[in-house]
Design a protein around this motif. Structure first.
Motif, mmCIF file in Angstrom:
data_model
loop_
_atom_site.group_PDB
_atom_site.id
_atom_site.type_symbol
_atom_site.label_atom_id
_atom_site.label_comp_id
_atom_site.label_asym_id
_atom_site.label_seq_id
_atom_site.Cartn_x
_atom_site.Cartn_y
_atom_site.Cartn_z
ATOM 1 N N THR A 331 0.867 3.987 2.866
ATOM 2 C CA THR A 331 0.493 2.815 3.673
ATOM 3 C C THR A 331 -0.887 2.304 3.291
ATOM 4 N N TYR A 332 -1.809 3.220 2.960
ATOM 5 C CA TYR A 332 -3.161 2.819 2.552
ATOM 6 C C TYR A 332 -3.137 2.214 1.153
ATOM 7 N N PHE A 333 -2.290 2.765 0.304
ATOM 8 C CA PHE A 333 -2.175 2.201 -1.042
ATOM 9 C C PHE A 333 -1.596 0.788 -0.982
ATOM 10 N N ASP A 334 -0.575 0.598 -0.159
ATOM 11 C CA ASP A 334 0.051 -0.722 -0.035
ATOM 12 C C ASP A 334 -0.929 -1.763 0.504
ATOM 13 N N LYS A 335 -1.748 -1.364 1.468
ATOM 14 C CA LYS A 335 -2.750 -2.293 2.020
ATOM 15 C C LYS A 335 -3.741 -2.711 0.939
ATOM 16 N N GLU A 336 -4.146 -1.742 0.128
ATOM 17 C CA GLU A 336 -5.108 -2.037 -0.937
ATOM 18 C C GLU A 336 -4.512 -2.983 -1.974
ATOM 19 N N GLN A 337 -3.214 -2.821 -2.264
ATOM 20 C CA GLN A 337 -2.586 -3.632 -3.310
ATOM 21 C C GLN A 337 -2.454 -5.109 -2.928
#
Length: 759
Positions: A331-337
């Motif tokens: 979820t944190y990776f997706d937000k960053e992307q």
């Protein structure tokens, strides 16, 4: 007139008895001809003794649980004593009420079926077994069907002579296909109810018996209400035969089916990646271990039993821990992307991205199938650019959608991958093996197949070499200043001057502080003191099987290794310097229980017991002073991405984090006295990673999975995972008392930066 009529009546009587006797003789002739094999070969005595079955090879955990099977038909036979009494009673009441009275053919039932069509089937349980074993699917041609029925009768009589009633019931229930990969009653009980047959309740037994009428029609996954009605018919029959009371029947008929579906496909259940690795091992094993007659064992048909080292409880906890953390981290990776114009890639241009996507396309099953079918690249590209229905993986479950194959390739590139493997150092037994986040959608195994740059997790081998060779102490100090190794010394193309993460230098540091804070310049000094070739020798002796180049850059982990290699090598430290090769199989048995081979690991002394203990003491500093300190503290720089925090471990833990350049790989290796466990996390491609260290370091990407796994293991009191101190050698000569080293205060967790591995 009267005499004439009497004469005519006598003629009719003769005709009547002639037809009856002729019919009887004709039936007898049919039986005789069938028994002689005129209508097709009948089973021989040997075939009756050993009816051919496709028996699944069963994979069994160290704690006695079935992890999975390799099968053409998912069948694992059981004995009569393992069939619940309720199922036997339900079977007899529903399928063959006079089963214990006839000798294979129920003439009363046959007569009833002929004279009163629709009153019930005439086939006995024995006849149904004969049909399944030897006579095959019923023909639609009426004449062929009659001949087939005669053969069934003959075979049924032979079966009754050859076997007891209990054996016939057992063979029948072991043979029947209950659909949905459930061949045989044991598979059916496990798949539909998550139980062994003996654990089935009366209504569950009744449901499975109800399926015997026609499993395609009475399929619990498609027609639940119809299956429930059929189950209630079985319960009614049990009441009629006085196997259960009217009150029990009324109560049980009100219950739902109570399904607990546990699929047993290759991508279902526990240890899917491990089972796939084991399959490749077994394919080689059968070539070298033929049957007494010289034939190869067939792992899909011969019913082998493979006893493995995997502990089903630990495997379950490992999978839960990895999935729990990775779902959160994603979820944190997706937000960053959402802020990344080249998502999910960094550090590469559009041409390089296109190359990655093209390579993924060519590796896909869809592309390979089309290429094999002779399709041109133009035709293939058209298909890959055409939207189609597909089912995709999400962390909230599978989802049906419409997208092009090209879009699906890009979609799956967003997912971070991870792997975990856990080894018992004293035996080499692999206790848990998680090769990825979902085997159905991500086949590549991060435990054994994949090799990635290991970063700082390789540094303990440099320190161990220095301790073993030079008897250095964790308290010895070295200057934290830039250090250069000239190119002439080890044949490098140019001088090597590694940098500390963040460019921080100054003063002196003990070896314990230096390893805890992953100080590159001190690691460089150590490898120069002992020489790279000696570090390579120790690493290879410890369990690293990949080829290592003896140059200084290996000190900072500028090498690609597998997770299995790393954990196996770390286990040597926990086992007092004695290397025990990893083991996944303890023994293999054939379908009769005959042991075909037992396995023992190879052992080799690598380090002195003293040196092994000292390196463990050094690595305990990582979890007290360095990037692994969040295992003990109540503060972390990783925020909510550090799943399950705070962990509050108080027992001794030797560990090491690792973060490679650009945060492409995050590692954590953790050891307690009787368990060594490693975790790797990263993208499928090195260009898929977090932009910064807050989420991209090993302490955030991989350490939480280790911590959650270990916490679950400790909470399970049936497991014996040590919380004790590492055993200290009696006469240790190396000083371990670094009393001047201060531990960080609350909130002073050391954040690890990527290693600078450039020359």
């Amino acid at each position: 007139m009267t005499e004439k009529k009497t004469t005519n009546f006598s003629k009719y009587i003769k005709w009547f008895w002639g037809i009856i006797l002729g019919g009887f003789m004709f039936v007898c002739l049919l039986f005789l001809l069938a028994s002689w094999g005129v209508f097709g070969a009948l089973p021989t005595f040997e075939e009756l003794e050993n009816p051919e079955n496709n028996l699944a090879t069963e994979i069994i955990s160290s704690d006695g649980k079935t992890l999975g099977k390799y099968a053409v038909e998912n069948r694992t036979p059981i004995k009569y004593k393992d069939i619940p009494e309720s199922m036997v009673k339900a079977l007899v009441a529903t399928e063959d009420e006079r089963f214990y009275e006839h000798s294979g053919i129920d003439f009363r039932g046959t007569a009833r079926a002929v004279l009163k069509p629709g009153s019930g089937g005439a086939s006995t349980i024995t006849q149904q077994l004969a049909k399944m074993l030897f006579t095959g699917k019923a023909s639609r041609n009426i004449f062929k069907r009659v001949l087939q029925k005669v053969k069934e009768w003959v075979v049924a009589v032979k079966l009754e002579r050859q076997y007891t009633k209990e054996e016939i019931i057992t063979m029948y229930l072991n043979k029947y296909d209950f659909l949905n990969q459930a061949v045989g009653v044991r598979s059916a009980a496990r798949i539909y109810f998550g139980k062994e047959p003996k654990e089935l309740d009366v209504e569950e037994s009744a449901m499975l018996v109800g399926m015997l009428k026609n499993s395609s029609l009475f399929n619990p996954l498609r027609r639940k209400e119809m299956v429930k009605q059929r189950r209630n018919v079985v319960l009614k029959q049990m009441t009629r035969n006085e196997f259960i009371t009217q009150q029990q029947k009324d109560s049980l008929q009100k219950l739902g089916l109570g399904l607990n579906i546990n699929r047993e496909g290759h991508s279902d259940g526990l240890a899917t990646y491990f089972r796939e690795h084991l399959r490749s091992i077994l394919k080689e094993w059968v070539k070298e271990h033929p049957k007494p007659n010289g034939e190869e064992y067939n792992i899909y048909r011969d019913g082998l039993k493979i006893y493995t080292t995997i502990d089903s409880r630990m495997q379950k906890y490992a999978e839960e821990a990895l999935y729990e953390h990775m779902a959160n981290l994603q979820t944190y990776f997706d937000k960053e992307q959402k802020r990344n114009k080249n998502a999910p890639f960094y550090d590469i241009n559009k041409k390089e991205i296109e190359k990655i996507i093209r390579r993924a396309k060519q590796n896909s099953d869809r592309y390979k199938r089309m290429k094999a079918a002779g399709k041109s690249e133009k035709e293939i590209d058209k298909v890959f650019n055409t939207a189609t229905d597909m089912r995709i993986f999400t962390w909230k479950g599978e989802r049906d959608t419409v997208m092009t194959p090209y879009d699906s390739i890009r979609y799956y590139k967003y997912f971070l991958r991870s792997g975990l493997v856990s080894i018992e150092p004293q035996t080499g037994h692999i206790k848990a093996w998680v090769g990825g986040i979902n085997h159905k959608y991500f086949k590549y195994d991060a435990v054994e197949q994949q090799k990635r740059q290991v970063g700082s997790t390789f540094k303990p081998f440099v320190y161990a070499t220095a301790i073993n060779q030079l008897k250095m102490s964790p308290c010895d100090k070295l200057p934290n200043t830039p250090y250069t190794i000239p190119k002439e010394k080890y044949g490098m193309p140019e001088d090597w001057t590694p940098k500390n993460a963040g460019g921080k230098y100054g003063g002196e540091l003990t070896l314990k502080e230096a390893l805890a804070k992953s100080i590159n310049v001190i690691t460089a000094q150590l490898i120069d003191k002992v020489s790279p070739i000696n570090v390579v020798r120790l690493a290879e002796s410890s369990g690293i099987t990949s080829k290592l180049e003896a140059n200084p850059s290996i000190a900072l982990g500028a090498i690609d290794l597998s997770l299995l290699e790393m954990v196996s090598a770390y286990s040597t430290f926990a086992n007092k310097g004695l290397r025990v090769s990893p083991l996944i199989i303890t023994r293999i048995e054939d379908k009769n229980g005959t042991v075909l081979e037992e396995f023992v690991p190879e052992t080799k002394e690598v380090l002195s017991e003293e040196s092994a203990y000292v390196i463990l003491d050094l690595m305990q500093g990582v979890t007290r002073l360095g990037s692994g300190a969040r295992l003990r503290s109540t503060w972390t720089s990783g925020g909510d991405a550090v799943t399950g925090f705070p962990y509050k471990f108080t027992n001794p833990i030797a560990g090491k984090t690792g973060t490679t350049q650009n945060q492409s790989d995050g590692w954590f290796m953790g050891i307690v006295p009787n368990l060594a466990t490693g975790v790797w996390t990263g993208g499928e491609d090195r260009a898929t990673h977090f932009a910064g260290l807050k989420y991209g370091q090993g302490a955030t990407m991989s350490l939480p999975t280790w911590a959650i796994f270990m916490r679950k293991c400790y909470e399970d009191k049936t497991l014996d995972i040590s919380q004790e101190s590492f055993e200290k050698p009696k006469d240790i000569s190396i000083n371990l008392d670094c009393s001047k080293v201060e531990e960080p205060k609350e909130g002073e967790e050391q954040e690890e930066a990527p290693d600078d591995t450039d020359f």
